[in-house]
Design an enzyme around this catalytic site. Structure first.
Site, short mmCIF file in Angstrom:
data_model
loop_
_atom_site.label_atom_id
_atom_site.label_comp_id
_atom_site.label_asym_id
_atom_site.label_seq_id
_atom_site.Cartn_x
_atom_site.Cartn_y
_atom_site.Cartn_z
N ASP A 81 0.88 -1.14 -0.04
CA ASP A 81 0.03 -0.02 0.05
C ASP A 81 0.81 1.13 -0.13
OD1 ASP A 81 -2.49 -1.43 0.11
OD2 ASP A 81 -2.63 -1.23 2.18
N TYR A 153 7.40 -9.60 6.69
CA TYR A 153 7.24 -8.26 6.80
C TYR A 153 7.98 -7.95 8.06
CZ TYR A 153 3.92 -7.13 3.15
OH TYR A 153 2.93 -7.18 1.95
#
Length: 320
Positions: A81, A153
């Site tokens: 994003d 992540y």
């Protein structure tokens, strides 16, 4: 019998794949290229191409178009994003044999070495926010998105002004209050395994929110800064930031550790689904099967699991 095609003899040609070069029944054979790249997400409105916005995919495809004189569609492992960074993002695209052969210039007789050098060159025209780490001919059956086994992540948190560093502010969350790591790790332990993460996702139409989370923990480094590590087969939209947001509520005492398990069981997205800021989030790594023969099988299995999401156009792999 020897082939007259040097690319075929070198093993560079793979069968045409879905989403490749436009064409009919006589479409040319395609060469699938695997790209490893990193980028500073602060420069972009996310990965995916959007009208009127600067995105990573947009810049990459513009660069490829300059090199091969046509639009080249890319497929990515995880659609990050806006504001989210990557150190180990993986993408693929398909070129024709002629396009690959045309990449060789001067001393760069290796087309992949030439592509790496030239693609880096065209991307630096827009600054240095994107780095192409490597390019290579992908093994047969490879799909950057569907062949992936897991994505990993990281997320950095500086809890309290004494740990804030202005030089790290672009990649670190400044949290006002100290947090309890023991409580945070106890809380997120409930998320490990396969669950419906609806309470921690921004659901997309017809997309599944079931994921398998294999690692979720918080560690404090020697500098006092906390790093969160999360690994899953794939992440729903906003999933990582929602998990971090929930853990911080536990860490600073606003909620008890058991609250995260309650949220998971509730399977509802509401006002309590708080997203942490995007700028400390980094896609660190994407893993694939070691054996080339397993790549196609993995891709088919993942497509079958994500079939409802694909019909609705959801990427199903965005951790932001």
């Amino acid at each position: 019998m020897r082939s007259n095609d040097p690319l075929a003899e070198a093993g560079l040609v793979v069968p045409a794949a879905e989403g490749g070069h436009d064409g009919g029944a006589t479409a040319p054979a395609l060469v699938r290229i695997k790209v490893l790249l990193a980028y500073d997400g602060a420069e972009f409105s996310g990965w995916a191409t959007q009208p009127g916005r600067i995105t990573v995919q947009g810049r990459l495809e513009e660069g490829l178009e300059l090199l091969v004189r046509r639009r080249v569609r890319t497929t990515v492992a995880g659609r990050t994003d806006a504001g989210v960074h990557a150190r180990g993002q993986v993408a693929h695209f398909d070129l024709t044999e002629e396009e690959v052969a045309g990449l060789s210039r001067g001393r760069d007789i290796d087309p992949m070495r030439s592509l790496l050098r030239r693609l880096r060159g065209v991307l630096t025209r827009h600054g240095q926010a994107i780095l192409i780490r490597s390019v290579e001919v992908a093994p047969a059956g490879f799909d950057a998105r569907f062949s992936a086994l897991w994505r990993r992540y990281s997320y950095r948190i500086a809890d309290g002004p004494d740990r804030w560093d202005p030089l790290e502010r672009r990649t670190t969350l400044w949290h006002a209050d100290p947090v309890d790591l023991v409580a945070m790790n106890a809380g997120v332990a409930a998320l490990l395994g396969q669950h419906d993460f609806l309470s921690f996702c921004k659901p997309r139409e017809r997309a599944t929110t079931i994921r398998t989370l294999t690692d979720c923990r918080f560690e404090r480094g020697a500098d006092g800064v906390i790093t969160a590590h999360l690994r899953a087969d794939a992440f729903c939209h906003n999933m990582v930031r929602a998990v971090i947001g929930a853990a911080l509520r536990v860490g600073d005492g606003r909620e008890a550790a058991g609250w995260i398990a309650e949220r998971l069981d509730a399977r509802v997205r509401d006002a309590k689904s708080i997203l942490a800021a995007p700028h400390p989030l980094v896609l660190e790594e994407v893993a694939y099967p070691d054996e080339a023969a397993e790549l196609a099988a993995r891709a088919e299995l993942t497509r079958a699991r994500r079939a409802p999401a694909d019909a609705g156009g959801s990427p199903g792999t965005s951790g932001g």
